[in-house]
Design an enzyme around this catalytic site. Structure first.
Site, mmCIF file in Angstrom:
data_model
loop_
_atom_site.group_PDB
_atom_site.id
_atom_site.type_symbol
_atom_site.label_atom_id
_atom_site.label_comp_id
_atom_site.label_asym_id
_atom_site.label_seq_id
_atom_site.Cartn_x
_atom_site.Cartn_y
_atom_site.Cartn_z
ATOM 1 N N HIS A 427 108.815 61.595 -6.757
ATOM 2 C CA HIS A 427 107.736 60.635 -7.021
ATOM 3 C C HIS A 427 108.218 59.346 -7.665
ATOM 4 O O HIS A 427 107.395 58.565 -8.142
ATOM 5 C CB HIS A 427 106.678 61.268 -7.938
ATOM 6 C CG HIS A 427 105.800 62.268 -7.257
ATOM 7 N ND1 HIS A 427 104.701 61.913 -6.520
ATOM 8 C CD2 HIS A 427 105.869 63.615 -7.206
ATOM 9 C CE1 HIS A 427 104.114 63.006 -6.047
ATOM 10 N NE2 HIS A 427 104.810 64.055 -6.441
ATOM 11 N N LYS A 620 95.034 52.403 -14.540
ATOM 12 C CA LYS A 620 96.124 53.342 -14.237
ATOM 13 C C LYS A 620 96.961 53.497 -15.490
ATOM 14 O O LYS A 620 96.764 52.791 -16.475
ATOM 15 C CB LYS A 620 96.977 52.855 -13.063
ATOM 16 C CG LYS A 620 97.509 51.428 -13.183
ATOM 17 C CD LYS A 620 98.233 51.003 -11.910
ATOM 18 C CE LYS A 620 97.252 50.729 -10.790
ATOM 19 N NZ LYS A 620 97.864 50.837 -9.466
ATOM 20 N N ARG A 621 97.891 54.434 -15.445
ATOM 21 C CA ARG A 621 98.797 54.652 -16.572
ATOM 22 C C ARG A 621 99.449 53.322 -16.962
ATOM 23 O O ARG A 621 99.839 52.536 -16.101
ATOM 24 C CB ARG A 621 99.865 55.654 -16.111
ATOM 25 C CG ARG A 621 100.827 56.130 -17.144
ATOM 26 C CD ARG A 621 101.547 57.379 -16.620
ATOM 27 N NE ARG A 621 102.145 57.198 -15.311
ATOM 28 C CZ ARG A 621 103.406 56.812 -15.096
ATOM 29 N NH1 ARG A 621 104.195 56.544 -16.118
ATOM 30 N NH2 ARG A 621 103.885 56.699 -13.868
ATOM 31 N N LYS A 626 104.246 48.889 -13.715
ATOM 32 C CA LYS A 626 102.931 48.677 -13.086
ATOM 33 C C LYS A 626 102.385 47.278 -13.411
ATOM 34 O O LYS A 626 101.406 46.836 -12.830
ATOM 35 C CB LYS A 626 101.950 49.756 -13.533
ATOM 36 C CG LYS A 626 102.319 51.144 -12.993
ATOM 37 C CD LYS A 626 101.359 52.217 -13.464
ATOM 38 C CE LYS A 626 101.780 53.613 -13.014
ATOM 39 N NZ LYS A 626 101.580 53.872 -11.580
ATOM 40 N N THR A 731 97.937 56.160 -5.401
ATOM 41 C CA THR A 731 96.786 56.677 -4.658
ATOM 42 C C THR A 731 95.503 55.984 -5.089
ATOM 43 O O THR A 731 94.515 56.023 -4.362
ATOM 44 C CB THR A 731 96.623 58.196 -4.852
ATOM 45 O OG1 THR A 731 96.652 58.505 -6.243
ATOM 46 C CG2 THR A 731 97.721 58.964 -4.144
ATOM 47 N N LYS A 735 91.817 54.864 -3.112
ATOM 48 C CA LYS A 735 90.460 55.152 -3.596
ATOM 49 C C LYS A 735 89.622 53.886 -3.640
ATOM 50 O O LYS A 735 88.439 53.886 -3.265
ATOM 51 C CB LYS A 735 90.532 55.798 -4.990
ATOM 52 C CG LYS A 735 91.160 57.180 -4.984
ATOM 53 C CD LYS A 735 91.642 57.586 -6.365
ATOM 54 C CE LYS A 735 92.597 58.769 -6.263
ATOM 55 N NZ LYS A 735 93.398 58.980 -7.461
#
Length: 887
Positions: A427, A620-621, A626, A731, A735
């Protein structure tokens, strides 16, 4: 070491007079009352041969009585109301006078749980009878979300429950809101595992999930004075969805020492003795499939002291604290997900946690296989184990230990079984995110496993040396042991060597692992060992449950709800993209979802936001790769621009609400600083009367699945802006698009495949490409590195104290300006700002925006987790769905 010790009451063996089955039938000790043979239930059930014999041994009158009184669960509104009232009055010991919403939730959940468990029992019996291959999905995280709404929808009884609860005086929405999210995960890894469990059940695959039952989750996030504060998440106060299996316990060994001896045949026998024993106790959670009776199992392990909870001798001698010390020490293993590993004791606890989980799971899997009485060589034909990232990699070593040390198989035969059993999903492409554990820690905690790892590595490196005799450097690069100070065990290398397939989770990611971090392994094993399975999401939760009005509108145009089982049917709605009534309702649904979120924001933060503004979401985290820091720098740039304009010029600006959410790991200082800056900017911007509704900045605390189900349907734009080549897949991007939101993102992870499916005109891409990232980083270090002029102004505003004490945020600025800007924030900033301007322009054309939204949803058929599971089943696990016959 894994073993079970059960104290047996002395029993007198007794066999029936006719047709004696193969199982032992036992009666009581006393003569009185021994009127019929009794059968003994063993742990979680019988093998396929045993169960048929046991069924035959039960006398016909008893079988008839049992079947006559078998419960069937409710089937209509009246039956549902009867079950709810029964549970309120008997299980909860309440009445209609003191049944509040929490009690209504409890009783409603128990009514649905009763139905689920009937199907769960039938599914397990069906799978046992079929005796077909099963897949076991090992994941340290299962981010399940709320279970009641999901159970209602999958069983197809939500309307029944809604009507029944209304008659009893409750709104279904208020009842559903009472449920705590199951705190079994943190980010995309755990949510992917949950989607996969849903798809495995919905597609009728025989499958079990194995995880840990975290008492306090990862943590509950509170924002105090702009800072993240971690508090325990007491989610287990009432959890009707789990079943304690106190009869399913496994003793797990830690520490100790290894002795070796040679037997009469000259074979070396290793024995692991001494140390500490901790007991693993199983808790089962039923996982219902959608529109199918299949209900699979998620087994979670909880840690208990093997010596019992209480030491009476210590207590009686006045040592009250230490009388419960063993239990407290044991319970820390399953207390928290990802304990802070900045300290050595934290590292030891993490490794202990991982071994505890995989050892208990492997014991369970092996025990189930041994009941079939098959030869060991058939193990991979009956069992497929998928490693979700490197956390469960110790399962490779543990299975080898079971086969060699406990079952007495030869090394080569055992290793052949191991490698044909495991598949490994990677991942990450970030080298620092690939797990490594120090050899001294292994030696201390798991001495036998370290010996086995060295043996596995030796045999592997010997094959590499034979294949590449002139490339000595390769041995060091592919070795499971990293020659550092101290030496380290590379878990990703162990997972690759111990698996027959390795997969990435998006096309770009799978290409990158083959050309970067695992390049040498492709040469060793060949390219066929490496494959791609692009991630997906379950439309049942992320469309039907999260956005019921949109799901209803889609089903009205596709003619049924079949798109929830075959997402490619979404393509049918593209025929209606020019239909005025369809477009009007599409826009109304989005606006209603935004109004709902605006109310929640007001209730939780006190900030008023305008639902007509563009909702720009990044949830998100929190992690530097990110790039939430780039987003908030962009917000500051927008704020500075607005402040420099006249009131008339400001009117031309698109009003925007920037919504953030996500948790930072407790020991991740920089991520916590990012959260603090977002809140500090919000405190200034949201109280600036000059700016008003033109710009708002919101941080929603304690982001989880149920909050995502509210946020995602309300988004106009979502941000997936990781540095190119760092996000494996993502992901949440899927969504958001499935719910009619557009994306601003980099060419990274699944963004690339989403672009291919929905069309370049329906996504806002920016930034450098993955193939250029290394050259840019090299240039930062050895060439010149100039910070983007617009970003310089942002840094100046922070340093001036516009958003509070500048020193609180200097780490983020310094990372970009002085330490090489590893995540390319400055390099991509200008492109990001320009693309945001394109977004504003596109949003002003509301008709064009609605067209983009409809086209995007219609073209998302590829990104279903059902498609993923079918690819895993065919290409990696080699398993078939179990057909459901009429019962």
């Amino acid at each position: 070491m894994a073993s079970t010790n059960t104290q047996r009451v002395p029993l007198r063996e007794r066999r029936p007079s006719v047709g004696a089955p193969l199982v032992d039938i036992q009666g009581g000790v006393a003569p009185a009352g021994v009127s019929r043979p009794k059968h003994k239930r063993t742990l979680t059930g019988f093998g396929p041969g045993e169960i048929k014999n046991v069924e035959a041994s039960i006398p016909e009158p008893q079988r008839k009585a049992w079947l006559e009184h078998q419960t069937s669960g409710f089937k209509d509104k009246d039956g549902f109301e009867t079950e709810v009232v029964r549970h309120v009055e008997t299980t909860l010991a309440r009445s209609m006078y003191n049944c509040d919403e929490q009690a209504a939730y409890s009783a409603c959940s128990l009514a649905f749980r009763d139905r689920l468990i009937l199907e769960w029992n039938r599914t397990q019996q069906r799978q046992t009878f079929a005796d077909s291959k099963r897949v076991y999905y090992l994941s340290l995280e299962f981010l399940m979300g709320r279970a009641l709404d999901n159970a209602m929808l999958n069983i197809g009884q939500k309307d029944v429950a809604k009507a029944g609860l209304a008659e009893l005086g409750f709104r279904i929405e208020d009842v559903i809101e009472q449920e705590h999210d199951a705190a079994l995960g943190n980010g995309g890894l755990g949510r992917l595992a949950a989607c996969f469990l849903d798809s495995l059940a919905s597609l009728n695959y025989p499958a079990w999930g194995y995880g840990l039952r975290y008492r306090y989750g990862i943590f509950k996030q509170e924002i105090i004075d702009g800072y993240q504060v971690e508090v325990p998440d007491y989610w287990l106060d009432f959890n009707p969805w789990e079943f304690p299996r106190h009869d399913v316990t496994v003793d797990i060994q830690f520490y100790g020492h290894v002795t070796k001896r040679t037997d009469d045949n000259g074979k070396t026998i290793a024995t692991w003795d001494g140390g500490e024993i901790v007991k693993a106790v199983a808790y089962d959670v039923p996982i219902p499939g959608y529109a199918t009776p299949s209900t699979n199992n998620l087994r979670l392990w909880s840690s208990k002291a093997a010596s019992g909870e209480f030491d009476f001798q210590k207590f009686n001698s006045g040592d009250y604290e230490n009388s419960v010390a063993d239990q407290q020490r044991a319970e820390t293993i399953s207390a928290v997900l990802y304990p802070n590993d900045n300290l050595d004791r934290g590292k030891e606890l993490r490794l202990k946690q991982q071994y505890f989980w995989v050892a208990a799971s492997l014991y369970d899997i092996v025990r189930r296989f041994k009941k079939s009485k098959r030869a060991w060589k058939e193990f991979p034909e009956q069992v497929a184990i998928q490693l979700n990232d490197t956390h469960p990699t110790l399962a490779v070593v543990e299975l080898q230990r079971i086969l060699v040390d406990l079952e007495g198989l030869d090394w080569d035969e055992a290793w052949g079984i191991v490698t044909n059993t495991f598949g490994y999903t990677n991942h990450t492409v970030l080298p620092e995110a690939l797990e490594k554990w120090s050899v001294p820690l292994f030696q201390h905690l798991l001495p036998r496993h370290l010996q086995l790892i060295y043996d596995i590595n030796l045999f592997f490196l010997q094959t590499v040396e034979r294949k590449f005799p002139k490339d000595r450097d390769m041995l060091g690069r592919v070795s499971i042991i990293e020659e550092a100070q101290p030496k380290m065990v590379r878990m990703a290398h162990l997972a690759i060597v111990g698996s027959h397939k390795v997969n990435g989770v998006a096309e770009l990611h799978s290409d990158l692992i083959k050309t970067t971090i695992f390049k040498d392994f492709v040469e060793v094993f060949g390219p066929d060992k490496f494959t791609n399975v692009t991630n997906g999401i379950t439309p049942r939760r992320w469309l039907h449950q999260a956005n019921p009005r949109l799901s209803e509108l889609i089903s009205s145009k596709t003619g049924s709800q079949n798109f929830l089982k075959d997402l490619t049917e979404l393509a049918k709605i593209e025929h209606y993209k020019d239909d005025p009534d369809f477009r009007k309702e599409w826009a109304e649904i989005k606006y209603a979802n935004k109004v709902r979120l605006a109310k929640y924001i007001k209730k939780t933060t006190g900030v008023d936001v305008n639902p007509s503004a563009l909702f720009d979401v990044q949830v998100k985290r929190i992690h530097e790769y990110k790039r939430q820091q780039m987003n908030i720098f962009g917000v500051i740039h927008r704020y500075l621009t607005l402040k420099s304009l006249s009131p008339e010029e400001r009117k031309k600006f698109q009003p925007k609400v920037f919504i953030f959410g996500g948790k930072a790991a407790p020991g991740y200082w920089m991520a916590k600083q990012i959260i603090h800056l977002i809140n500090a900017v919000g405190a200034v911007v949201n109280n600036d009367k000059e700016i008003g509704d033109l710009l708002k900045v919101i941080f929603l605390e304690d982001y989880n699945v149920s909050k995502a189900e509210m946020i995602i349907p309300a988004s106009d734009l979502s941000e997936h802006i990781s540095t190119a080549g760092t996000e494996a897949s993502g992901t949440s991007n899927m969504k958001f698009v499935l719910n009619g939101g557009l994306i601003i993102g980099t060419c990274d992870g699944a963004n690339i495949e989403i672009t291919r499916e929905i069309g370049e005109q329906n996504i806002f891409l920016f930034g450098n490409l993955a193939e250029d990232v290394e050259d840019i980083r090299h240039n930062h270090t050895y060439g010149s590195h100039t910070v983007d002029p617009d970003l310089v102004k942002v840094f100046e505003a922070i340093e001036k104290g516009t958003f509070g004490e500048p020193n609180d945020f200097m780490g983020m600025i310094s990372a970009v300006r002085d330490h090489g800007d590893f995540y390319l924030v400055s390099d991509d900033f200008h492109s990001y700002i320009e693309t945001q301007e394109l977004v504003d322009k596109a949003y002003r054309d509301q008709e064009g925006w609605i067209t983009k939204s409809i086209e995007s949803v219609a073209r998302m058929g590829f990104f279903s987790s059902d498609r993923c599971i079918n690819e895993y089943a065919e290409g990696i696990w080699n398993i078939e769905p179990l057909p459901i016959k009429d019962q």
